[in-house]
Design an enzyme around this catalytic site. Structure first.
Site, short mmCIF file in Angstrom:
data_model
loop_
_atom_site.label_atom_id
_atom_site.label_comp_id
_atom_site.label_asym_id
_atom_site.label_seq_id
_atom_site.Cartn_x
_atom_site.Cartn_y
_atom_site.Cartn_z
N HIS A 1 24.90 48.38 -78.22
CA HIS A 1 25.80 47.24 -78.06
C HIS A 1 27.24 47.60 -78.47
CE1 HIS A 1 26.54 42.96 -77.82
NE2 HIS A 1 27.30 43.12 -78.90
N GLU B 1 22.29 71.96 -58.63
CA GLU B 1 22.52 72.27 -60.05
C GLU B 1 21.64 73.40 -60.55
OE1 GLU B 1 21.90 68.74 -62.40
OE2 GLU B 1 20.14 68.14 -61.28
N ASN C 1 27.19 70.77 -64.93
CA ASN C 1 26.67 70.85 -66.30
C ASN C 1 25.43 71.74 -66.32
OD1 ASN C 1 28.61 68.93 -66.62
ND2 ASN C 1 27.20 67.22 -66.84
N ASP C 2 24.54 71.48 -65.38
CA ASP C 2 23.32 72.28 -65.32
C ASP C 2 23.53 73.59 -64.58
OD1 ASP C 2 21.27 70.99 -66.78
OD2 ASP C 2 21.36 69.36 -65.33
C1 PEP Z 1 25.07 67.93 -64.07
O1 PEP Z 1 24.10 68.62 -64.39
O2 PEP Z 1 26.20 68.41 -63.89
C2 PEP Z 1 24.93 66.48 -63.92
C3 PEP Z 1 25.91 65.73 -63.46
O3 PEP Z 1 23.77 65.91 -64.33
P1 PEP Z 1 23.38 65.64 -65.87
O4 PEP Z 1 24.59 65.89 -66.70
O5 PEP Z 1 22.91 64.25 -65.90
O6 PEP Z 1 22.28 66.65 -66.08
MG MG Z 2 22.12 67.82 -64.29
#
Ligand code: PEP
Ligand code: MG
Length: 601
Positions: A201, A443, A466-467
């Site tokens: 919240h 990814e 990110n992955d």
């Molecule tokens: C990523 O992997 O870049 C992505 C956007 O997914 P998440 O961060 O949810 O794994």
């Molecule tokens: Mg990801």
């Protein structure tokens, strides 16, 4: 007077939590004591029972008066908050709570606190078993009302928010909806709490008030006292307790720069991101909660590019029902209108944990039964989600996206399942939109390498850097010891990105990026040079990324990409990008572009 020993210089304590609302706050802590009360248990003689019942009665009446008082002070704070307080008042008259406690005091000859505690526990158990999320969330109201009555019984003080002033930073174990409603009336500088996550919240409220907030600090409410000096860095999830003069000065300048730039950027946040030579980059928002759709749109997003639905499954005891999910997806689609929303099927496992699903403990969860692999194994859960999405599709422009795809077989499997859900709904007479683009996250290195094959199977690609970086460079994205190796401009990454975009273009499908790299303006020239169609990012990054994109020239970005593709070392690539960016921005460089993290400044 005797000579005092020289005063020890107080050291700054730096606490790391989760930044849930960006920006900086510098001010004095106001501690709201929300720690659990230690409830005593004792037996009373039968003769004392009437007095004990009277004590309980008085505590209820005191609680009623306190809530009425808060309501009186709030006046125009908004209907929603009044409703919460109304609900608290009703709860004070709840038969189960009031009669149940009285009964227990009489039957078991125990003190009122203990009887109430037992009754509260059984009420909460009932709430836990309700599948409707709205009602389940009311469990926290039971906690707050219960806490209020208990404090009145025990003579313990209620957290005093009336002394809060506009230079306070609220520090608490947790905050109740009633507390936050009160704080709307007396604006504060920011929040720091022991518990919570992105969806708590406090986090949601802080984001909508645009106040910096850090949660999950674990022990800040024990370490900090009212009046202590604090710096909250909501962008990076850090809190500095008793900062030095130098630290205060350096954060003051970060803060000043931040607000001036935000104000300037805000003026143009709704305008599209068009480069100087006329290329329009689509800008969308990443969300984790349906309510955030309005927030990203408010920051200038053209629709939602990534709805991480796994947050619907977290911090709870039961799975979200089809109906409940339908309501969330419908809300997002309706808010996004023509711009549409890309809703991703759940990506659980890896570093994203969940309560109701017992995912077996794996040696290496990031490489385990995560995301689409989990969904293909637990098809019941997957189908429930797909049905909810398909049913919501008639309320806007839905795009469905699948995470962690590694090969064509998985894509064909998910398409088959979507087709089956569609048929099922048609047989039930439930309407579903005709055209729902099905796309995938790219990814994994495997997906990047076969992007040409995958592009023939799907309607769009979204690159999850990110992955992709984690799996390509073998860098655990949650491990701070290898964070310095997490480098989006590594030549291997650039080659992969080039390959993915090339495959999408050859197949004539749009390609976006929704990892954190997309929201970092430093990479904007590279992303334009690569030829991405859209970038999806968190709300607050949008105005800055848009403004940097407007200063770029696409043809020069293409040249820049060609140049960096010839380089062999990441440092050289980074240096060249920095030089060109500086040149293209022509002295208008916001400091965030080059120093996204003040601790590295
Ligand atoms: C990523 O992997 O870049 C992505 C956007 O997914 P998440 O961060 O949810 O794994
Ligand atoms: Mg990801």
């Amino acid at each position: 007077m005797a000579n005092r020993p020289p005063r020890k210089k107080r050291r700054t304590v730096v606490l790391q939590g989760i930044g849930v609302s960006p920006g900086y706050a510098i001010g004095r802590a106001h501690l709201v004591d929300r720690r659990r009360l230690r409830v005593p248990k004792y037996h009373i003689t039968p003769g004392r029972i009437p007095a004990e019942l009277e004590r309980f009665e008085l505590a209820l009446r005191a609680s009623e008066e306190q809530i009425r008082d808060i309501k009186g002070k709030l006046e125009s704070a908004g209907e929603e908050h009044f409703l919460i307080l109304d609900a608290h008042q009703l709860m004070l008259k709840d038969e189960m709570l009031v009669e149940g406690t009285r009964q227990l005091i009489q039957d078991q000859a125990v003190n009122a606190e203990w009887a109430l505690k037992k009754i509260l526990r059984s009420i909460k158990r009932i709430f836990d078993n309700i599948s409707d999320e709205y009602f389940r969330e009311r469990r926290s109201d039971v906690d707050f009302v219960g806490d209020r009555i208990l404090r009145n019984l025990m003579g313990s003080t209620q957290p005093n928010l009336s002394l809060v002033d506009s230079s306070s930073i609220i520090v608490s174990h947790d905050l109740s909806p009633a507390d936050t409603a009160f704080l709307l009336k007396t604006p504060v500088l920011g929040f720091a709490t022991d518990v919570g996550g992105k969806t708590s919240h406090t986090a949601i409220m802080a984001r909508s008030l645009e106040l910096p907030a850090v949660v999950a600090l674990e022990r800040i409410s024990e370490l900090v006292g009212s009046g202590d000096m604090l710096i909250i860095d909501g962008s990076h999830g850090t809190v500095l307790v008793n900062p030095s003069e130098d630290e205060i000065r350096s954060y003051q300048s970060l803060q000043m720069g931040y607000s001036t730039r935000r104000a300037q950027l805000d003026l143009r946040r709704d305008e599209p991101a068009i480069t100087r030579d006329g290329f329009r980059m689509g800008i969308q928002g990443n969300i984790e909660l349906a309510e955030e759709a309005s927030i990203v749109l408010g920051y200038g997003a053209e629709g939602v590019g990534l709805f991480r639905t796994e947050y619907l499954y977290m911090n709870r005891e039961t799975l979200p029902t089809e109906e409940e999910q339908f309501e969330h997806y419908r809300t997002v689609l309706e808010r996004c209108g023509d711009a549409g929303a890309t809703i991703r099927t759940l990506d659980l496992g890896g570093d994203k944990f969940i309560t109701p699903l017992r995912i077996s403990r794996e040696m290496n969860p990031v490489m385990g039964l995560r995301a689409i692999r989990f969904c293909l194994r637990e098809q019941g859960i997957f189908r429930t989600q797909l049905r909810a999405m398909l049913r919501a599709s008639i309320y806007g422009h839905l795009r469905i996206m699948f995470p962690l795809i590694s090969d064509v077989t998985e894509v064909r499997q998910v398409k088959k399942i979507v087709g089956e859900c569609r048929q099922e709904l048609a047989a039930e007479g439930q309407p579903v939109a005709d055209d729902i683009p099905l796309g995938i996250m790219i990814e994994l290195p495997s997906a990047a390498m076969i992007a040409d094959l995958l592009a023939k199977e799907v309607a769009f690609f979204a690159i999850g850097t990110n992955d992709l970086i984690q799996y390509t460079l073998a860098i655990d994205r949650a491990n701070e010891h290898v964070a310095h190796l997490y480098r989006p401009l590594h030549p291997a990454l650039l080659r992969m990105l080039d390959r993915i975009v090339g495959a999408a273009k050859a197949a004539g499908i749009p390609v976006s990026m929704c990892g954190e790299m997309a929201g970092d303006p430093f990479y904007a020239p590279i992303l334009v040079g690569l030829g991405l169609d859209e970038l999806s990012m968190n709300a607050v990054s949008i105005p800055l990324v848009k403004s940097v994109l407007r200063a770029l020239v696409r043809s020069r970005c293409v040249e820049l990409l060609a140049e960096v593709m010839q380089q062999t070392e990441t440092d050289d690539i980074t240096r060249i990008v920095a030089e060109r960016l500086e040149h293209m921005l022509d002295g208008m460089i916001p400091p965030e572009v080059f120093r996204p993290d003040p601790r590295q400044a």
